[in-house]
Design a protein around this motif. Structure first.
Motif, PDB file in Angstrom:
ATOM      1  N   SER A 219      -9.247   6.005   3.924  1.00  0.00           N
ATOM      2  CA  SER A 219      -9.820   5.952   2.580  1.00  0.00           C
ATOM      3  C   SER A 219      -9.876   4.507   2.116  1.00  0.00           C
ATOM      4  O   SER A 219      -9.046   3.679   2.509  1.00  0.00           O
ATOM      5  CB  SER A 219      -8.963   6.780   1.610  1.00  0.00           C
ATOM      6  N   ILE A 220     -10.824   4.215   1.254  1.00  0.00           N
ATOM      7  CA  ILE A 220     -10.918   2.847   0.720  1.00  0.00           C
ATOM      8  C   ILE A 220      -9.719   2.529  -0.167  1.00  0.00           C
ATOM      9  O   ILE A 220      -9.441   1.366  -0.456  1.00  0.00           O
ATOM     10  CB  ILE A 220     -12.222   2.644  -0.074  1.00  0.00           C
ATOM     11  N   ASP A 221      -8.987   3.558  -0.595  1.00  0.00           N
ATOM     12  CA  ASP A 221      -7.823   3.351  -1.469  1.00  0.00           C
ATOM     13  C   ASP A 221      -6.546   3.076  -0.689  1.00  0.00           C
ATOM     14  O   ASP A 221      -5.513   2.756  -1.275  1.00  0.00           O
ATOM     15  CB  ASP A 221      -7.605   4.574  -2.362  1.00  0.00           C
ATOM     16  N   ASN A 222      -6.594   3.205   0.638  1.00  0.00           N
ATOM     17  CA  ASN A 222      -5.408   2.957   1.458  1.00  0.00           C
ATOM     18  C   ASN A 222      -5.356   1.508   1.912  1.00  0.00           C
ATOM     19  O   ASN A 222      -6.375   0.943   2.335  1.00  0.00           O
ATOM     20  CB  ASN A 222      -5.398   3.874   2.685  1.00  0.00           C
ATOM     21  N   ASP A 223      -4.166   0.925   1.848  1.00  0.00           N
ATOM     22  CA  ASP A 223      -4.003  -0.458   2.304  1.00  0.00           C
ATOM     23  C   ASP A 223      -4.040  -0.555   3.823  1.00  0.00           C
ATOM     24  O   ASP A 223      -4.457  -1.559   4.386  1.00  0.00           O
ATOM     25  CB  ASP A 223      -2.673  -1.038   1.797  1.00  0.00           C
ATOM     26  N   LYS A 224      -3.570   0.500   4.492  1.00  0.00           N
ATOM     27  CA  LYS A 224      -3.530   0.502   5.950  1.00  0.00           C
ATOM     28  C   LYS A 224      -4.360   1.655   6.487  1.00  0.00           C
ATOM     29  O   LYS A 224      -4.466   2.705   5.867  1.00  0.00           O
ATOM     30  CB  LYS A 224      -2.082   0.629   6.449  1.00  0.00           C
ATOM     31  N   SER A 253     -18.159   4.900  -1.562  1.00  0.00           N
ATOM     32  CA  SER A 253     -17.529   4.443  -2.810  1.00  0.00           C
ATOM     33  C   SER A 253     -17.508   5.524  -3.885  1.00  0.00           C
ATOM     34  O   SER A 253     -16.751   5.432  -4.842  1.00  0.00           O
ATOM     35  CB  SER A 253     -18.272   3.227  -3.351  1.00  0.00           C
ATOM     36  N   GLN A 254     -18.353   6.564  -3.701  1.00  0.00           N
ATOM     37  CA  GLN A 254     -18.564   7.606  -4.717  1.00  0.00           C
ATOM     38  C   GLN A 254     -19.026   6.995  -6.053  1.00  0.00           C
ATOM     39  O   GLN A 254     -18.623   7.419  -7.134  1.00  0.00           O
ATOM     40  CB  GLN A 254     -17.318   8.468  -4.897  1.00  0.00           C
TER      41      GLN A 254
END
Length: 464
Positions: A219-224, A253-254
């Motif tokens: 996910s784009i929200d995950n750092d790794k 990006s939704q």
């Protein structure tokens, strides 16, 4: 044992680098190597195919069994490989050298055979075998032959491996829970058709599945990054590159596509856009958009695929948007329905030869006057119904009366070679160029044994 360093370098890489090991196990054979290494290489390749991981020395020794001579052989080869120092960046170049050597040796054997006995009819089978070996060295062999008795050992190994690690039985998830539950993920090779009426959302479904398989659990929200993503090649025959790119950014990006086009973003959307671009830039997998004109053939697409694999890395997923506007490699076929069937067969061969998951769209014929477009079945393809013959999975989008007023769309599984048929719901998010997972599919539903009951409960929950 006179073995070239080239052979040992390749073996060193496939037992220490999972990515290269998996590619070699799928696209090559132990026969590329020196004959003295065949038994060891086959042991390694079989392990990679079953467990999807590189083997340790202990694992290979356990797999070697109790034959003392074979155990000593495995230990000897492994010890020799351990001393090798090799730059893995040269692996692809050296693999090409190995293939070239194999082809040259095949030619030498063929010449020797003809010199020894010039009777062409007598040596026809041997000559054909040599020519096939030379021709197919760059592609995955599409055939295998073993008796049931011969296959028992391999089956037992695969069965035990899946029992120890159930994830090995899973295919590649599409991001749609109900579909993934029914199929347990798409397994390569798989040829998937997404059918729908004009404007129903075929391209949106193809794009949604492509992005989901590209990202998997990331996910784009995950750092790794976590989980296994996949490289994707997306052939766009109808939508220009920049428009296709913007749609992909909108989906990932939704952020509504219109907001991206006008650049009128909220503060939160600006953050999400920045995260999306950073994700794509740092992600280890590639999403290649190929803007190719209408009338492209399967052979042209295969050439582009081969070039990408040579330059980058192996792509497991190919999406073609869409079959109906391709051209047939056989120019002598002039009837449209026969052309469509031939194109479908060409795409299937592309899929099988390269061990891919290949998805494409198919245009449905409009229903007769007085009938609803919600009627599903092969009959909607009319004379071109043979299109679905080679497919592994065939999905069909249902268009209900006043479909635009519904938040979800029904998708029917009208063919599934590896499991049951059925139907499931897709949540519309056309403003972000997406079909999204319908979260009405619960864990309780998954525990039911009767698939029809599972689907019935799923639909009832959606209605509520």
């Amino acid at each position: 044992m006179e073995v070239e360093k080239l052979d040992l370098d390749i073996l060193k890489t496939i037992i220490s680098n999972r990515k290269y090991g998996m590619e070699f196990s799928q696209d090559a054979s132990e026969k590329l190597l020196h004959p003295d290494l065949w038994r060891f290489a086959k042991l390694v390749i079989d392990y990679l195919k079953i467990y999807k991981e590189v083997p340790t020395k202990r694992a290979l020794i356990e797999k070697a069994g109790k034959n003392e001579a074979f155990l000593a052989y495995v230990e000897k080869i492994y010890s020799k490989i351990e001393t090798i120092k090799y730059e893995e960046k040269e692996f692809k170049l050296d693999l090409e050298r190995l293939k070239k050597r194999y082809q040259e040796n095949a030619v030498v054997r063929l010449k020797a055979l003809l010199k020894k006995d010039s009777d062409f009819a007598k040596n026809y089978t041997s000559i054909q075998s040599a020519l096939v070996a030379i021709k197919e060295i760059d592609t995955q062999k599409v055939y295998a032959q073993h008796t049931l008795r011969d296959g028992i050992e391999n089956f037992v190994d695969r069965f035990k491996a899946r029992r120890e690690n159930p994830d090995l039985a899973k295919g590649m998830y599409t991001g749609f829970t109900s579909l993934d539950f029914i199929t347990n993920g798409l397994k390569s090779p798989s040829y998937v058709l997404c059918c729908g009426s004009s404007g129903s959302g075929k391209s949106t479904l193809l794009l949604s599945m492509a992005v989901n398989m590209f990202m998997q659990n990331n996910s784009i929200d995950n750092d790794k990054f976590h989980g296994e993503g996949n490289s994707v090649i997306y052939y766009s025959l109808e939508i220009p590159y920049e428009e296709c790119f913007d749609k992909l950014i909108s989906y990932i990006s939704q952020i509504p596509l219109r907001a991206i086009e006008t650049t009128n973003l909220t503060d939160e959307q600006k953050i999400r856009l920045d995260k999306t671009l950073k994700f794509i830039k740092n992600y280890e997998h590639e999403f290649l958009i190929v803007d190719i004109p209408k009338g492209a053939t399967a052979s042209q697409m295969e050439a582009i695929y081969s070039d990408f694999v040579e330059r980058k890395n192996k792509s497991k997923v190919v999406v073609v948007d869409y079959l109906g506007i391709m051209e047939c490699d056989d120019k002598e076929i002039d009837q449209d329905h026969l052309k469509q069937t031939a194109i479908s067969e060409d795409l299937y061969k592309f899929c099988r030869v390269h061990d891919l998951i290949l998805l494409t769209g198919v245009q449905l014929n409009e229903t007769q006057q007085g009938k609803q477009d919600s009627q599903m079945g092969v009959f909607r393809l009319a004379r071109a119904k043979a299109i679905i013959n080679p497919s592994t999975l065939c999905l069909m989008l249902e268009t209900k009366p006043e479909e635009q007023n519904y938040p979800t769309m029904n998708c029917h599984i009208i063919k599934n070679r590896r499991g049951p048929k059925g139907q499931f719901s897709l949540r519309k998010s056309f403003e972000t160029c997406a079909f999204l997972n319908d979260t009405g599919f619960s864990e309780e539903t998954q525990n039911d044994q009767d698939i029809s009951l599972q689907l019935e409960k799923f639909e009832i929950e959606n209605e509520e």
